[in-house]
Each structure stands twice: as structure tokens, then as C-alpha cells.
Scaffold this motif. Structure first.
Motif, PDB file in Angstrom:
ATOM      1  N   UNK A 113       0.831  -1.199   0.000  1.00 37.12           N
ATOM      2  CA  UNK A 113       0.000   0.000   0.000  1.00 37.12           C
ATOM      3  C   UNK A 113       0.861   1.243   0.000  1.00 37.12           C
ATOM      4  N   UNK A 114       0.249   2.315  -0.478  1.00 36.26           N
ATOM      5  CA  UNK A 114       0.958   3.572  -0.595  1.00 36.26           C
ATOM      6  C   UNK A 114       0.279   4.574   0.320  1.00 36.26           C
ATOM      7  N   UNK A 115       1.085   5.311   1.040  1.00 39.12           N
ATOM      8  CA  UNK A 115       0.440   6.358   1.835  1.00 39.12           C
ATOM      9  C   UNK A 115       1.319   7.593   1.894  1.00 39.12           C
ATOM     10  N   UNK A 116       0.692   8.702   2.143  1.00 36.29           N
ATOM     11  CA  UNK A 116       1.412   9.965   2.146  1.00 36.29           C
ATOM     12  C   UNK A 116       2.231  10.105   3.426  1.00 36.29           C
ATOM     13  N   UNK A 117       3.450  10.623   3.268  1.00 34.69           N
ATOM     14  CA  UNK A 117       4.280  10.975   4.422  1.00 34.69           C
ATOM     15  C   UNK A 117       4.033  12.454   4.658  1.00 34.69           C
ATOM     16  N   UNK A 118       3.230  12.755   5.634  1.00 37.08           N
ATOM     17  CA  UNK A 118       2.762  14.141   5.745  1.00 37.08           C
ATOM     18  C   UNK A 118       3.771  15.079   6.401  1.00 37.08           C
ATOM     19  N   UNK A 119       4.633  14.546   7.247  1.00 39.47           N
ATOM     20  CA  UNK A 119       5.525  15.459   7.979  1.00 39.47           C
ATOM     21  C   UNK A 119       6.944  15.478   7.422  1.00 39.47           C
ATOM     22  N   UNK A 120       7.101  15.095   6.155  1.00 40.29           N
ATOM     23  CA  UNK A 120       8.408  15.192   5.523  1.00 40.29           C
ATOM     24  C   UNK A 120       9.266  13.959   5.779  1.00 40.29           C
ATOM     25  N   UNK A 121      10.396  13.895   5.065  1.00 42.03           N
ATOM     26  CA  UNK A 121      11.288  12.739   5.161  1.00 42.03           C
ATOM     27  C   UNK A 121      12.580  13.174   5.844  1.00 42.03           C
ATOM     28  N   UNK A 122      12.869  12.560   6.972  1.00 42.42           N
ATOM     29  CA  UNK A 122      14.075  12.902   7.723  1.00 42.42           C
ATOM     30  C   UNK A 122      15.320  12.525   6.924  1.00 42.42           C
ATOM     31  N   UNK A 123      16.309  13.427   6.920  1.00 37.44           N
ATOM     32  CA  UNK A 123      17.607  13.154   6.302  1.00 37.44           C
ATOM     33  C   UNK A 123      18.644  13.339   7.409  1.00 37.44           C
TER      34      UNK A 123
END
Ligand SMILES: [Cu+2]
Length: 177
Positions: A113-123
């Protein structure tokens, strides 16, 4: 990692600095439970976009061509944080799409399943984070003209610390090569 430095010609770097949000430190655990995060999805196709923004090395940027009737497009990229400070890919915009969301793929039982990462992607500092098929991607919605192999898709990546960078992502085949 397949880096094509010729692609760097396509890139312009805007060195704006964004004000730092106090909330960043609390958000960096967002991707901890991503099972696919370290999956090797193979090298990015040749000719993919690359660039540098502060401590961030960006490489392997591309989008896939859209099949007839396909309503959304998928884009991929690798970001290495060579600095000592955690950063976060907060959002992506593109003049080729009404909006761009950050998505992750996740197995739910036997279904991907695909879902939105709402709070951004940590780098995180020192880390390399790859948006690749089966892990994470940029999802282009309300696409103005379906992505066609050989074209390019302009994107602007916005990071909490490093600021923003404009890239032109090459469009590869729908199969990703
Ligand atoms: Cu998606």
C-alpha cells in the motif's frame, strides 16, 4: 550509485536559507518503521539528475514516464547528508503538476500500500536516504501533460535546514530505464 555529473548542468541551486522550525528535532523519527527503507532497488538510470545544496548531495533524480490513462506520476531521488546536522525533506513542488506528495510503500499483510508521508522525510546527519521504487517516492498529482520518456520534469525540493534546490528530473521509461 550511478552518478552522472553531466546532469549537473541542468541544475541551478538557490541558496535561500529558511528559518528553522523548533519542531524539527521532534519529527526525525518519522521513517523509523519503514520496512523497505534499506531495500536495494537497483541503481538509478543513467542521466539522472544530481546537485549539491549545502551539506546535501543529491543524485539519482528521475521520474518515470506515465502510461496511457495513468493519473499520477512517480519520481525518485537519493539524498546524502554529509553534514553534522539532521535535515528534512519537507516538501516538493513542480510546475508540471498541481501538487507533489511524498509517499511511502508499505506492506499491509500481503498487499503493498501507498500512503502519504505528511511530515516530511528525515535526512539524518551522515545518512543517505533513497526514494526508490518499493520504498518512497514523489507522487505527482494533477499532472498537466503526461510525463513522456525523453522529457524533463522541473521540481523544487525544500529542506528545513539546507533550503531549496531546483532540479530538472529526466523522464525515463515507465519501467524505469
Ligand atoms: Cu504514491
Amino acid at each position: 550509485m550511478n552518478r552522472n555529473h553531466a546532469a549537473a548542468m541542468l541544475i541551478s541551486v538557490a541558496a535561500f536559507s529558511l528559518s528553522t522550525s523548533a519542531a524539527i528535532a521532534q519529527d526525525s523519527g518519522a521513517m523509523k518503521s519503514m520496512p523497505g527503507m534499506h531495500m536495494d532497488a537497483g541503481p538509478a538510470p543513467s542521466g539522472s539528475a544530481a546537485g549539491k545544496l549545502g551539506d546535501l548531495d543529491i543524485s539519482g533524480g528521475y521520474v518515470r514516464a506515465m502510461l496511457p490513462g495513468q493519473p499520477v506520476g512517480g519520481g525518485y531521488i537519493t539524498i546524502h547528508n554529509g553534514g553534522k546536522t539532521d535535515d528534512k525533506l519537507a516538501s516538493v513542488t513542480s510546475s508540471a503538476a498541481g501538487k507533489v506528495e511524498l509517499h511511502e510503500m508499505k506492506m499491509e499483510g500481503e498487499i503493498m500500500k501507498m500512503r502519504e508521508i505528511k511530515d516530511g522525510i528525515a535526512i539524518p546527519a551522515g545518512a543517505t536516504v533513497t526514494l526508490a521504487p518499493n520504498t518512497m517516492h514523489m507522487m505527482f498529482k494533477q499532472v498537466k501533460t503526461p510525463f513522456k520518456k525523453g522529457g524533463t520534469v522541473p521540481v523544487m525540493l525544500m529542506f528545513d535546514k539546507a533550503g531549496m534546490v531546483d532540479l530538472n528530473l529526466p523522464v525515463v521509461s515507465a519501467k524505469g530505464n
